[in-house]
Design a protein around this motif. Structure first.
Motif, short mmCIF file in Angstrom:
data_model
loop_
_atom_site.label_atom_id
_atom_site.label_comp_id
_atom_site.label_asym_id
_atom_site.label_seq_id
_atom_site.Cartn_x
_atom_site.Cartn_y
_atom_site.Cartn_z
N GLY A 29 -1.04 8.31 -5.49
CA GLY A 29 -1.15 9.13 -4.28
C GLY A 29 -0.50 8.50 -3.07
O GLY A 29 -0.15 7.31 -3.07
N LEU A 30 -0.35 9.31 -2.02
CA LEU A 30 0.37 8.88 -0.81
C LEU A 30 -0.51 8.79 0.41
O LEU A 30 -0.02 8.58 1.51
CB LEU A 30 1.53 9.85 -0.54
CG LEU A 30 2.60 9.92 -1.63
CD1 LEU A 30 3.56 11.06 -1.35
CD2 LEU A 30 3.36 8.60 -1.72
N TRP A 50 0.88 -1.17 0.00
CA TRP A 50 0.00 0.00 0.00
C TRP A 50 0.92 1.22 0.00
O TRP A 50 1.86 1.29 0.80
CB TRP A 50 -0.89 -0.02 1.23
CG TRP A 50 -2.02 0.96 1.21
CD1 TRP A 50 -2.06 2.17 1.87
CD2 TRP A 50 -3.25 0.86 0.51
NE1 TRP A 50 -3.24 2.81 1.61
CE2 TRP A 50 -4.00 2.03 0.78
CE3 TRP A 50 -3.80 -0.11 -0.33
CZ2 TRP A 50 -5.26 2.27 0.25
CZ3 TRP A 50 -5.07 0.12 -0.86
CH2 TRP A 50 -5.79 1.29 -0.57
N PRO A 51 0.71 2.21 -0.89
CA PRO A 51 1.70 3.28 -1.05
C PRO A 51 1.91 4.17 0.17
O PRO A 51 2.89 4.91 0.22
CB PRO A 51 1.13 4.09 -2.22
CG PRO A 51 -0.33 3.76 -2.26
CD PRO A 51 -0.42 2.33 -1.81
N THR A 52 1.04 4.08 1.16
CA THR A 52 1.23 4.87 2.37
C THR A 52 2.30 4.28 3.27
O THR A 52 2.79 4.96 4.17
CB THR A 52 -0.08 4.97 3.16
OG1 THR A 52 -0.57 3.65 3.43
CG2 THR A 52 -1.13 5.73 2.36
N VAL A 53 2.67 3.02 3.04
CA VAL A 53 3.70 2.35 3.86
C VAL A 53 4.79 1.86 2.93
O VAL A 53 4.67 0.81 2.29
CB VAL A 53 3.10 1.17 4.66
CG1 VAL A 53 4.18 0.55 5.54
CG2 VAL A 53 1.93 1.61 5.50
N ASN A 93 8.15 9.37 -4.43
CA ASN A 93 6.89 9.99 -4.01
C ASN A 93 6.25 10.84 -5.10
O ASN A 93 5.04 10.79 -5.32
CB ASN A 93 7.11 10.84 -2.76
CG ASN A 93 7.28 9.97 -1.51
OD1 ASN A 93 7.32 8.75 -1.59
ND2 ASN A 93 7.38 10.61 -0.36
N SER A 94 7.06 11.65 -5.79
CA SER A 94 6.48 12.50 -6.83
C SER A 94 5.91 11.68 -7.97
O SER A 94 4.83 11.98 -8.50
CB SER A 94 7.53 13.49 -7.36
OG SER A 94 8.63 12.80 -7.95
N LEU A 95 6.61 10.61 -8.36
CA LEU A 95 6.11 9.74 -9.44
C LEU A 95 4.85 8.99 -8.99
O LEU A 95 3.92 8.82 -9.79
CB LEU A 95 7.18 8.74 -9.86
CG LEU A 95 8.40 9.30 -10.60
CD1 LEU A 95 9.35 8.16 -10.98
CD2 LEU A 95 7.98 10.05 -11.84
#
Length: 238
Positions: A165-166, A143-146, A156-158
């Motif tokens: 998203g973050l 999951w992109p938040t972890v 993060n920008s990509l």
């Protein structure tokens, strides 16, 4: 660098998508620069099974392997082919049946190069993304938040640009699988299309049930678009 977003990979969810079977059965898609399909499969210690034309035939071989085997869990078939990407040729390897690469394989494969992978274990909701650079795991996440790795925030920008998203709220609004396809393209320059998967000529091999220890070495010899050469001779001293 490409400008791919999740929207460019909406085709993976269509009813006629050639990627439907990998999503259902489990898969790992690997992209590596400057390593041939044969070298990749050799480093993995996979048992060659010949060449096949297109993803449909690769799927047929996987189903045959399942019929020959005692159980689904032991049946992982990889197909590898050459594809164009950033700074030269890349190898795309698609393993059907799950994520079953030998321990340390990605680190070895990425020595002097770059490896980007994403995977799913099939029916269970586990989906992973990994980016390796010069033998080091730089960023990984389910999951992109972890995010984890030696530089977990470098992408993060990509991640935001491809639509992932973050935050939990942002990630829940997009097809995360389509987004990681786009993220992989941003890092490799390789555009994976339904046509590419359908028409590619794959070198196929059965993945070993245990981590391979018999390979002796592989030479990675890469010259980038600026004429800079990277030469790495990886030896197995075990």
């Amino acid at each position: 660098m490409t400008t791919a977003t999740a929207a460019d990979y909406g085709w993976i969810r269509s009813s006629s998508s050639p990627f439907s079977y990998p999503l259902e059965s489990g898969y790992t898609l690997v992209l590596v620069r400057g390593v041939s399909p044969a070298e990749l499969l050799a480093v993995a210690g996979a048992e060659p099974r010949g060449v096949c034309e297109g993803l449909d035939e690769l799927i047929e071989q996987h189903l045959e392997l399942i019929d020959e085997s005692d159980g689904w869990d032991a049946c992982v078939l990889a197909g590898a082919c050459t594809v164009p990407g950033e700074e030269g040729d890349w190898t795309l390897a698609l393993a059907l049946g799950g994520d079953f690469w030998p321990l340390g394989f990605m680190e070895t494969l990425s020595a002097g190069s770059r490896v980007v992978t994403h995977s799913s274990n099939g029916g269970k909701p586990m989906h992973f993304f990994h980016w390796y650079e010069n033998g080091e795991l730089r960023t990984e996440f389910e999951w992109p938040t972890v995010r984890r790795g030696s530089s977990p925030d470098e992408l993060n920008s990509l991640i935001c640009e491809v639509g992932l998203g973050l935050t939990d709220e942002e990630a829940s609004r997009v097809d995360r699988k389509a987004a990681v396809f786009a993220l992989a393209e941003r890092l490799t320059g390789v555009r994976v299309t339904a046509e590419l998967l359908k028409l590619a000529e794959y070198q196929t091999a059965e993945m070993p049930e245990e981590p391979a220890e018999e390979w002796k070495g592989v030479i990675i010899d890469i010259t980038d678009a600026h004429g800079v050469r990277t030469y790495v001779n990886i030896k197995n001293d075990g």
